[in-house]
Design a protein around this motif. Structure first.
Motif, PDB file in Angstrom:
ATOM      1  N   GLY A  56       0.826  -1.202   0.000  1.00  0.00           N
ATOM      2  CA  GLY A  56       0.000   0.000   0.000  1.00  0.00           C
ATOM      3  C   GLY A  56       0.859   1.250   0.000  1.00  0.00           C
ATOM      4  O   GLY A  56       2.077   1.210   0.160  1.00  0.00           O
ATOM      5  N   ALA A  57       0.192   2.375  -0.177  1.00  0.00           N
ATOM      6  CA  ALA A  57       0.882   3.663  -0.236  1.00  0.00           C
ATOM      7  C   ALA A  57       1.265   4.138   1.160  1.00  0.00           C
ATOM      8  O   ALA A  57       0.532   3.932   2.120  1.00  0.00           O
ATOM      9  CB  ALA A  57      -0.009   4.699  -0.903  1.00  0.00           C
ATOM     10  N   GLU A  58       2.414   4.768   1.237  1.00  0.00           N
ATOM     11  CA  GLU A  58       2.863   5.336   2.502  1.00  0.00           C
ATOM     12  C   GLU A  58       2.099   6.623   2.766  1.00  0.00           C
ATOM     13  O   GLU A  58       1.877   7.432   1.857  1.00  0.00           O
ATOM     14  CB  GLU A  58       4.354   5.638   2.434  1.00  0.00           C
ATOM     15  CG  GLU A  58       4.918   6.182   3.712  1.00  0.00           C
ATOM     16  CD  GLU A  58       6.410   6.398   3.616  1.00  0.00           C
ATOM     17  OE1 GLU A  58       6.866   7.449   4.114  1.00  0.00           O
ATOM     18  OE2 GLU A  58       7.108   5.545   3.050  1.00  0.00           O
ATOM     19  N   ARG A  59       1.689   6.835   4.016  1.00  0.00           N
ATOM     20  CA  ARG A  59       0.970   8.046   4.401  1.00  0.00           C
ATOM     21  C   ARG A  59       1.645   8.654   5.615  1.00  0.00           C
ATOM     22  O   ARG A  59       2.129   7.949   6.477  1.00  0.00           O
ATOM     23  CB  ARG A  59      -0.480   7.729   4.768  1.00  0.00           C
ATOM     24  CG  ARG A  59      -1.277   7.200   3.622  1.00  0.00           C
ATOM     25  CD  ARG A  59      -2.681   6.907   4.063  1.00  0.00           C
ATOM     26  NE  ARG A  59      -3.399   6.245   2.983  1.00  0.00           N
ATOM     27  CZ  ARG A  59      -4.613   5.804   3.086  1.00  0.00           C
ATOM     28  NH1 ARG A  59      -5.280   5.927   4.220  1.00  0.00           N
ATOM     29  NH2 ARG A  59      -5.192   5.223   2.064  1.00  0.00           N
ATOM     30  N   THR A  60       1.644   9.986   5.672  1.00  0.00           N
ATOM     31  CA  THR A  60       2.174  10.699   6.821  1.00  0.00           C
ATOM     32  C   THR A  60       1.045  11.486   7.448  1.00  0.00           C
ATOM     33  O   THR A  60       0.365  12.253   6.765  1.00  0.00           O
ATOM     34  CB  THR A  60       3.311  11.654   6.397  1.00  0.00           C
ATOM     35  OG1 THR A  60       4.338  10.872   5.769  1.00  0.00           O
ATOM     36  CG2 THR A  60       3.872  12.386   7.582  1.00  0.00           C
ATOM     37  N   TYR A  61       0.846  11.296   8.740  1.00  0.00           N
ATOM     38  CA  TYR A  61      -0.175  12.027   9.480  1.00  0.00           C
ATOM     39  C   TYR A  61       0.528  13.035  10.379  1.00  0.00           C
ATOM     40  O   TYR A  61       1.437  12.698  11.118  1.00  0.00           O
ATOM     41  CB  TYR A  61      -1.037  11.069  10.306  1.00  0.00           C
ATOM     42  CG  TYR A  61      -1.837  10.120   9.462  1.00  0.00           C
ATOM     43  CD1 TYR A  61      -3.045  10.524   8.910  1.00  0.00           C
ATOM     44  CD2 TYR A  61      -1.379   8.849   9.191  1.00  0.00           C
ATOM     45  CE1 TYR A  61      -3.783   9.660   8.116  1.00  0.00           C
ATOM     46  CE2 TYR A  61      -2.112   7.962   8.411  1.00  0.00           C
ATOM     47  CZ  TYR A  61      -3.318   8.386   7.873  1.00  0.00           C
ATOM     48  OH  TYR A  61      -4.031   7.530   7.089  1.00  0.00           O
ATOM     49  N   ILE A  62       0.082  14.273  10.305  1.00  0.00           N
ATOM     50  CA  ILE A  62       0.700  15.342  11.066  1.00  0.00           C
ATOM     51  C   ILE A  62      -0.098  15.594  12.333  1.00  0.00           C
ATOM     52  O   ILE A  62      -1.328  15.595  12.321  1.00  0.00           O
ATOM     53  CB  ILE A  62       0.785  16.626  10.201  1.00  0.00           C
ATOM     54  CG1 ILE A  62       1.617  16.310   8.953  1.00  0.00           C
ATOM     55  CG2 ILE A  62       1.356  17.782  10.984  1.00  0.00           C
ATOM     56  CD1 ILE A  62       1.645  17.417   7.932  1.00  0.00           C
ATOM     57  N   SER A  63       0.614  15.794  13.430  1.00  0.00           N
ATOM     58  CA  SER A  63      -0.041  16.085  14.704  1.00  0.00           C
ATOM     59  C   SER A  63       0.650  17.259  15.377  1.00  0.00           C
ATOM     60  O   SER A  63       1.742  17.665  14.993  1.00  0.00           O
ATOM     61  CB  SER A  63      -0.023  14.865  15.609  1.00  0.00           C
ATOM     62  OG  SER A  63       1.305  14.572  15.980  1.00  0.00           O
ATOM     63  N   ALA A  64      -0.006  17.798  16.394  1.00  0.00           N
ATOM     64  CA  ALA A  64       0.562  18.882  17.176  1.00  0.00           C
ATOM     65  C   ALA A  64       0.637  18.468  18.631  1.00  0.00           C
ATOM     66  O   ALA A  64      -0.293  17.823  19.143  1.00  0.00           O
ATOM     67  CB  ALA A  64      -0.289  20.131  17.024  1.00  0.00           C
ATOM     68  N   ASP A  65       1.720  18.813  19.281  1.00  0.00           N
ATOM     69  CA  ASP A  65       1.911  18.442  20.683  1.00  0.00           C
ATOM     70  C   ASP A  65       1.952  19.665  21.593  1.00  0.00           C
ATOM     71  O   ASP A  65       2.792  19.784  22.468  1.00  0.00           O
ATOM     72  CB  ASP A  65       3.201  17.658  20.844  1.00  0.00           C
ATOM     73  CG  ASP A  65       3.158  16.321  20.152  1.00  0.00           C
ATOM     74  OD1 ASP A  65       2.056  15.804  19.976  1.00  0.00           O
ATOM     75  OD2 ASP A  65       4.230  15.803  19.810  1.00  0.00           O
TER      76      ASP A  65
END
Length: 68
Positions: A56-65
């Motif tokens: 499958g395709a690689e995905r990047t999820y962005i978060s804030a801390d």
């Protein structure tokens, strides 16, 4: 469990990981599978190897801390 290679460890814990032809396995596949490592460098290399075996395709999820 004692193994002599990372490949054997991954194959034993995540047996059939690359068999899911329609992308990554469902989330419940991972519920009873865990590899623990003492050093962050080991964790990073094992994660990279496991992710490389997933289809499958690689995905990047962005978060804030931070709290506003």
């Amino acid at each position: 469990m004692i193994t002599h290679s990372v490949d054997t460890l991954i194959e034993t814990v995540y047996n059939g990981l690359s068999d899911h032809s329609n992308g990554p396995p469902p989330p419940d596949y991972f519920l009873s599978r865990t590899i623990l490592a003492a050093r962050n460098g080991d964790v990073d290399s094992i994660n990279k190897e496991v992710l490389g075996r997933m289809r499958g395709a690689e995905r990047t999820y962005i978060s804030a801390d931070s709290i506003i």
